[in-house]
Design an enzyme around this catalytic site. Sequence first.
Site, PDB file in Angstrom:
ATOM      1  N   GLU A 109     -56.260  35.322  77.202  1.00 53.71           N
ATOM      2  CA  GLU A 109     -57.547  34.556  77.217  1.00 53.71           C
ATOM      3  C   GLU A 109     -58.767  35.522  77.259  1.00 53.71           C
ATOM      4  O   GLU A 109     -58.683  36.432  78.188  1.00 53.71           O
ATOM      5  CB  GLU A 109     -57.304  33.434  78.236  1.00 53.71           C
ATOM      6  CG  GLU A 109     -56.617  32.529  78.015  1.00 53.71           C
ATOM      7  CD  GLU A 109     -57.526  31.265  77.309  1.00 53.71           C
ATOM      8  OE1 GLU A 109     -58.483  31.627  76.519  1.00 53.71           O
ATOM      9  OE2 GLU A 109     -57.061  30.151  77.508  1.00 53.71           O
ATOM     10  N   ASP A 113     -61.014  29.555  83.738  1.00 56.20           N
ATOM     11  CA  ASP A 113     -62.137  28.825  84.521  1.00 56.20           C
ATOM     12  C   ASP A 113     -61.504  27.895  85.428  1.00 56.20           C
ATOM     13  O   ASP A 113     -61.062  28.016  86.338  1.00 56.20           O
ATOM     14  CB  ASP A 113     -63.176  28.489  83.488  1.00 56.20           C
ATOM     15  CG  ASP A 113     -64.459  28.002  84.177  1.00 56.20           C
ATOM     16  OD1 ASP A 113     -64.846  28.931  85.094  1.00 56.20           O
ATOM     17  OD2 ASP A 113     -64.735  27.281  83.861  1.00 56.20           O
TER      18      ASP A 113
END
Length: 188
Positions: A109, A113
């Site tokens: 990735e 988050d």
Amino acid sequence: MESFVNAAPNIERVLFTEDQVNARVVEVAGEISRKYEGRDLKLIGVLKGSVFFLTALARALTVPVKIDFLAISSFGSSATRAHSPGQGMVRIEKDLDEPIQDEDVLLVEDIVDTGFTARYLLQTLAGRGPRSLGICTLLDRSVRRMVQVPVDFRCFEIPDRFVVGGGLDYKQLYRNLGYIAVLNPERQ
């Protein structure tokens, strides 16, 4: 680099220089290579953001590597979206080209988050029977984490700011920056 920063007044500051990013990617690749020594590793990149990081990471690995990609789209609540779909729904738009059953898989990735997207992808991929499944991210913004996900490898922890570079974009721009910078999108 300095001339680009001056030419883009919406970049507030550089968080990590290109040299820092490159050095950290090599360090993380060393950690991954040690963990998967003697095995083949399949890297799965999440389009489009992970492409630059995945490429640099794959080149620095010392274990045999296979590469595949998937693409996702998110919809739902996006008012606070800053490189993550928040609590919206996630759907796979482009699936893997090959099965991952009995393979050592590392999801790559650009940023983790809130954790919603990473959790969805890990659950989806786990259902396909890989031998092992982990996640590697260029940037980890754990301060915004709403769902705990196991991040096996991370290059940098970042503050709760909108960042670009290293594959992360603002309106499809800035992905190609070799450094990671804080962007102020209100200056557009």
